[in-house]
Design a protein around this motif. Sequence first.
Motif, PDB file in Angstrom:
ATOM      1  N   LEU A   1      28.696 -14.848-114.210  1.00  0.00           N
ATOM      2  CA  LEU A   1      29.727 -13.887-114.364  1.00  0.00           C
ATOM      3  C   LEU A   1      29.261 -12.710-115.510  1.00  0.00           C
ATOM      4  O   LEU A   1      30.037 -11.219-115.221  1.00  0.00           O
ATOM      5  N   ASN A   2      28.356 -12.969-116.173  1.00  0.00           N
ATOM      6  CA  ASN A   2      28.603 -11.574-116.861  1.00  0.00           C
ATOM      7  C   ASN A   2      29.314 -10.727-117.726  1.00  0.00           C
ATOM      8  O   ASN A   2      29.454  -9.514-117.599  1.00  0.00           O
ATOM      9  N   GLY A   3      30.566 -11.322-118.276  1.00  0.00           N
ATOM     10  CA  GLY A   3      31.550 -11.549-118.842  1.00  0.00           C
ATOM     11  C   GLY A   3      33.048 -11.234-118.081  1.00  0.00           C
ATOM     12  O   GLY A   3      33.225 -10.543-118.595  1.00  0.00           O
ATOM     13  N   ARG A   4      32.435 -10.861-116.850  1.00  0.00           N
ATOM     14  CA  ARG A   4      33.431 -11.088-115.193  1.00  0.00           C
ATOM     15  C   ARG A   4      34.686 -11.800-115.321  1.00  0.00           C
ATOM     16  O   ARG A   4      34.089 -12.586-115.702  1.00  0.00           O
ATOM     17  N   PRO A   5      35.772 -11.172-115.121  1.00  0.00           N
ATOM     18  CA  PRO A   5      36.362 -12.444-114.212  1.00  0.00           C
ATOM     19  C   PRO A   5      35.703 -13.254-113.424  1.00  0.00           C
ATOM     20  O   PRO A   5      35.737 -12.259-112.503  1.00  0.00           O
ATOM     21  N   PHE A   6      36.521 -14.610-113.683  1.00  0.00           N
ATOM     22  CA  PHE A   6      35.666 -15.176-112.008  1.00  0.00           C
ATOM     23  C   PHE A   6      38.094 -15.298-111.340  1.00  0.00           C
ATOM     24  O   PHE A   6      37.997 -15.545-111.961  1.00  0.00           O
ATOM     25  N   VAL A   7      37.332 -15.279-110.110  1.00  0.00           N
ATOM     26  CA  VAL A   7      38.854 -15.055-109.378  1.00  0.00           C
ATOM     27  C   VAL A   7      38.748 -15.581-108.344  1.00  0.00           C
ATOM     28  O   VAL A   7      37.449 -15.991-107.411  1.00  0.00           O
ATOM     29  N   PRO A   8      39.508 -17.254-108.110  1.00  0.00           N
ATOM     30  CA  PRO A   8      39.039 -18.126-107.773  1.00  0.00           C
ATOM     31  C   PRO A   8      39.050 -18.347-106.277  1.00  0.00           C
ATOM     32  O   PRO A   8      39.280 -18.929-106.059  1.00  0.00           O
TER      33      PRO A   8
END
Length: 309
Positions: free
Chosen positions: A72-79
């Motif tokens: 993700l490298n700091g990006r939000p995970f959208v489940p």
Amino acid sequence: MYNRVGRTLLVLSAVLALLLSVPATTASAETIHSGNSVCSMYVNSVGFGAYCSSGKAYMGDGAPPPTWRERLNGRPFVPCRDFEIPDGIRLPQAPEGKSWVLRITITDYDLDSYNGGPKAHLERAYMPVDQAERDQCPFPDYMEQFWWRFESSYPEPALQIMPTYTPRVNVPAYFTLTPDSSMVLKQTGDLSGYYDPTHNLTMRGMVVELKIDPGDGTAPFTCPTGVTPVDDPDGYDQTKDPYNQINPCKHIYKKSSASQPDAMYTVKLTITWDVAYWIGKGTGWKSIGQANVTAVQRLPVQEAQAIGG
């Protein structure tokens, strides 16, 4: 039962019409883990498919794969992710201002694992959503690596009638489907997130029953069926006469179709597909459900003549 001399394969696909049966609620399997993939599958009267969340394939050698958090490298995970409703699913009219979506959510995941962790699984729901609710599950490009899907529809049925293209009065007519129209095999291929050579996800749709209404006023009859062997694609022994065949899927017309519209009987078929999945060596095929597809065949029947006419 295969005679290679003077053999004719009579495929009547040109006069066969496929009619999708009334859409029914999907029959879906429980969520499965296949290696580091988590998949949710469905089957209905139109076809079958799978929606999966997947980590990067890892064959157990070299450096450990990156965790989901690292990817993700700091990006939000959208489940969650919204899909179109699969064909064949019947739902009521959506409330005003909303439309139906299939929302699949990855739950109980562990971002510090390379495959979502052992508790990760998918939950699926058919939901009416407006634009604000759609925006709750955006799908940025970087989330593509965590998802994949495949789907397949059933082929149009190709009916074979032996021993002649046009059945004769008082002579048994034998019905089969061609091998190409009685099985569909779909494999994940390089999209699979398996972690060793024995884990993969393959789905198979296979015809297991053929119900035939011959159209002459007699009762419909049912034929257990399956995929015919490549070396015997129609199950008919050309070395024997029509009265001494093994295939039990047969009908004897007692009168010609001359008085029918276009001088042909309307034969109705109900084709039952069984959909199963396979996830690795030694596990075997596991059925997830069945669905029916109907078709109509226009069939001329003539008065008895010499066989082969």
